[in-house]
Write a protein that holds these residues in place. Sequence first.
Motif, PDB file in Angstrom:
ATOM      1  N   VAL A 184       1.023  -1.392   0.031  1.00 10.66           N
ATOM      2  CA  VAL A 184      -0.036   0.020   0.056  1.00 10.66           C
ATOM      3  C   VAL A 184       0.855   1.423  -0.020  1.00 10.66           C
ATOM      4  N   VAL A 185       1.982   1.336   0.830  1.00  9.09           N
ATOM      5  CA  VAL A 185       2.700   2.345   0.958  1.00  9.09           C
ATOM      6  C   VAL A 185       3.454   2.674  -0.397  1.00  9.09           C
ATOM      7  N   GLY A 186       4.082   1.588  -1.052  1.00 11.59           N
ATOM      8  CA  GLY A 186       4.781   1.778  -2.082  1.00 11.59           C
ATOM      9  C   GLY A 186       3.698   2.272  -3.492  1.00 11.59           C
ATOM     10  N   ASP A 187       2.704   1.924  -3.477  1.00  8.88           N
ATOM     11  CA  ASP A 187       1.591   2.049  -4.203  1.00  8.88           C
ATOM     12  C   ASP A 187       1.160   3.666  -4.304  1.00  8.88           C
ATOM     13  N   PHE A 188       0.952   3.826  -2.793  1.00 11.34           N
ATOM     14  CA  PHE A 188       0.593   5.305  -2.526  1.00 11.34           C
ATOM     15  C   PHE A 188       1.809   6.313  -3.352  1.00 11.34           C
ATOM     16  N   PHE A 189       2.850   5.844  -2.831  1.00 11.41           N
ATOM     17  CA  PHE A 189       3.833   6.859  -3.358  1.00 11.41           C
ATOM     18  C   PHE A 189       4.501   6.735  -4.713  1.00 11.41           C
ATOM     19  N   PHE A 190       4.391   5.643  -5.373  1.00  7.72           N
ATOM     20  CA  PHE A 190       5.076   5.763  -6.774  1.00  7.72           C
ATOM     21  C   PHE A 190       3.772   6.368  -7.459  1.00  7.72           C
ATOM     22  N   GLY A 191       2.746   5.987  -7.276  1.00  9.62           N
ATOM     23  CA  GLY A 191       1.600   6.688  -7.903  1.00  9.62           C
ATOM     24  C   GLY A 191       1.407   6.088  -9.618  1.00  9.62           C
ATOM     25  N   ARG A 192       1.993   5.097  -9.854  1.00  7.16           N
ATOM     26  CA  ARG A 192       2.018   4.747 -11.328  1.00  7.16           C
ATOM     27  C   ARG A 192       1.565   3.427 -11.490  1.00  7.16           C
ATOM     28  N   GLY A 193       1.390   2.797 -12.678  1.00  5.73           N
ATOM     29  CA  GLY A 193       1.174   1.497 -12.974  1.00  5.73           C
ATOM     30  C   GLY A 193      -0.355   1.195 -12.553  1.00  5.73           C
ATOM     31  N   GLU A 194      -0.629  -0.226 -12.342  1.00  7.06           N
ATOM     32  CA  GLU A 194      -1.854  -0.743 -12.019  1.00  7.06           C
ATOM     33  C   GLU A 194      -2.245   0.082 -10.812  1.00  7.06           C
ATOM     34  N   ILE A 195      -3.595   0.180 -10.484  1.00  8.94           N
ATOM     35  CA  ILE A 195      -4.177   0.806  -9.494  1.00  8.94           C
ATOM     36  C   ILE A 195      -4.265  -0.299  -8.381  1.00  8.94           C
ATOM     37  N   GLY A 196      -3.669  -0.152  -7.340  1.00  9.65           N
ATOM     38  CA  GLY A 196      -3.508  -0.722  -5.896  1.00  9.65           C
ATOM     39  C   GLY A 196      -4.381   0.028  -5.052  1.00  9.65           C
ATOM     40  N   LEU A 197      -4.448  -0.361  -3.725  1.00  9.22           N
ATOM     41  CA  LEU A 197      -5.093   0.473  -2.665  1.00  9.22           C
ATOM     42  C   LEU A 197      -4.674   1.689  -2.367  1.00  9.22           C
ATOM     43  N   GLY A 198      -3.221   1.580  -2.522  1.00  6.01           N
ATOM     44  CA  GLY A 198      -2.601   2.815  -2.258  1.00  6.01           C
ATOM     45  C   GLY A 198      -2.869   3.879  -3.091  1.00  6.01           C
ATOM     46  N   LEU A 199      -2.714   3.814  -4.557  1.00  9.95           N
ATOM     47  CA  LEU A 199      -3.075   4.754  -5.463  1.00  9.95           C
ATOM     48  C   LEU A 199      -4.504   5.046  -5.296  1.00  9.95           C
ATOM     49  N   LEU A 200      -5.329   4.099  -5.095  1.00  9.28           N
ATOM     50  CA  LEU A 200      -6.914   4.481  -4.756  1.00  9.28           C
ATOM     51  C   LEU A 200      -6.883   5.332  -3.823  1.00  9.28           C
ATOM     52  N   LEU A 201      -6.303   5.179  -2.599  1.00 13.53           N
ATOM     53  CA  LEU A 201      -6.438   6.180  -1.388  1.00 13.53           C
ATOM     54  C   LEU A 201      -5.976   7.388  -1.840  1.00 13.53           C
ATOM     55  N   SER A 202      -4.789   7.429  -2.462  1.00 15.59           N
ATOM     56  CA  SER A 202      -4.379   8.803  -3.122  1.00 15.59           C
ATOM     57  C   SER A 202      -5.626   9.439  -3.784  1.00 15.59           C
ATOM     58  N   ARG A 203      -5.902   8.963  -4.842  1.00 15.57           N
ATOM     59  CA  ARG A 203      -7.184   9.478  -5.692  1.00 15.57           C
ATOM     60  C   ARG A 203      -8.279  10.100  -5.105  1.00 15.57           C
ATOM     61  N   TYR A 204      -8.778   9.209  -3.755  1.00 16.79           N
ATOM     62  CA  TYR A 204     -10.032   9.650  -3.132  1.00 16.79           C
ATOM     63  C   TYR A 204      -9.631  10.749  -2.039  1.00 16.79           C
TER      64      TYR A 204
END
Length: 275
Positions: free
Chosen positions: A200-220
Amino acid sequence: MKGLKRRLVLGLPPLGVLVLILAGWYLTTYRILEPDRRFLLPPPHEVIAEGFLEAKIRMDILEAGWVTLKAALIGLAIAFVIGSVLAVLMAQARWVERSLYPWVIFLQTIPILAIVPVIGFWFGYELTARVVVCVIIAVFPLVINPLQGLLGVERGLHDLLTLARAKPFTRLVKLQIPAAMPQVFVGLQSAAGLAIVGAVVGDFFFGRGEIGLGLLLSRYSSRLESAEMLATVFAAAILGMAVFWVFGALGRRLVGRWSDAWGAAERQSASPGSS
C-alpha cells in the motif's frame, strides 16, 4: 454447550470493543464535528453505503485489492527465501551471525518512506518497485523469528545427535528446522501483515502502474471523497487481517499438534481425558 460458551467467550470481547468504537465514531461525527466539517469523518453507515454497497466503488476496491495482494505475496515469498537463507547461515556459525545481524537490524531501521523515491529511480514505479518495498519491510521477522527457533533447540537434543555423530546438515534438517517451524510461522504472520502495508505504501507514493489500494487512497484523498477513502483503508486492513489469519491457520494445521505456541497445550488441557 461447552463449544457455544467458548465461542461466546472468544467473540464477545471483540464485539464489545467494536460497539465502543462505533459509538465513539458516531459521537465524533455528530456531536464534536460541525455540520460543515462532517465530511472529514463520515458516519459508519455512510462509509458502508458509499464505499462497499456502491457497485462501481466496490469493484474498484476489489480490483485494487488484488493488485496490492499480488505485490504483497510476491514480496513475502522473496522475503521468506532471503530470511530463511540468512537465518540458516547465521545459525550455523557465530561469526556469520556477528557479521550479518547488525545489517539485518540496520535494514529494519531504514525509514522506508525516505527511500521510496530511490527505489523508484532504480526499479521503476510499477510492480517491481512495490515488491522491493514489501521485501524490505517484511524480511526482518523472517530472519529473526526463524533464527530464534534454530538457536533455541534444547541442549540435550544437540547432545544426543553429537553422540550419534550426526553431521551438521543432518542436525539442521532433522533437529533445528523442525524445532524452528513454530517460530517460522510466527514470523510469517508478522511479515504477511507488513507486506500488505509495504504494498500500500509503495503504491501510494509511486502513483503509477496498476491501481492498487495505495493509489486508490491517493485519488480519493485528492478528491476529498472521505467515505470512499475510509472504505479503502478498511479494505486494506481487512486484507492484512486475512493474510495474518491464513498463516495462523497454516501454523495451527502444520505444527499445532505438537507446538505449545500454536495451541497444543491448550487443546490437551481441554480434552476430556486431561486432569
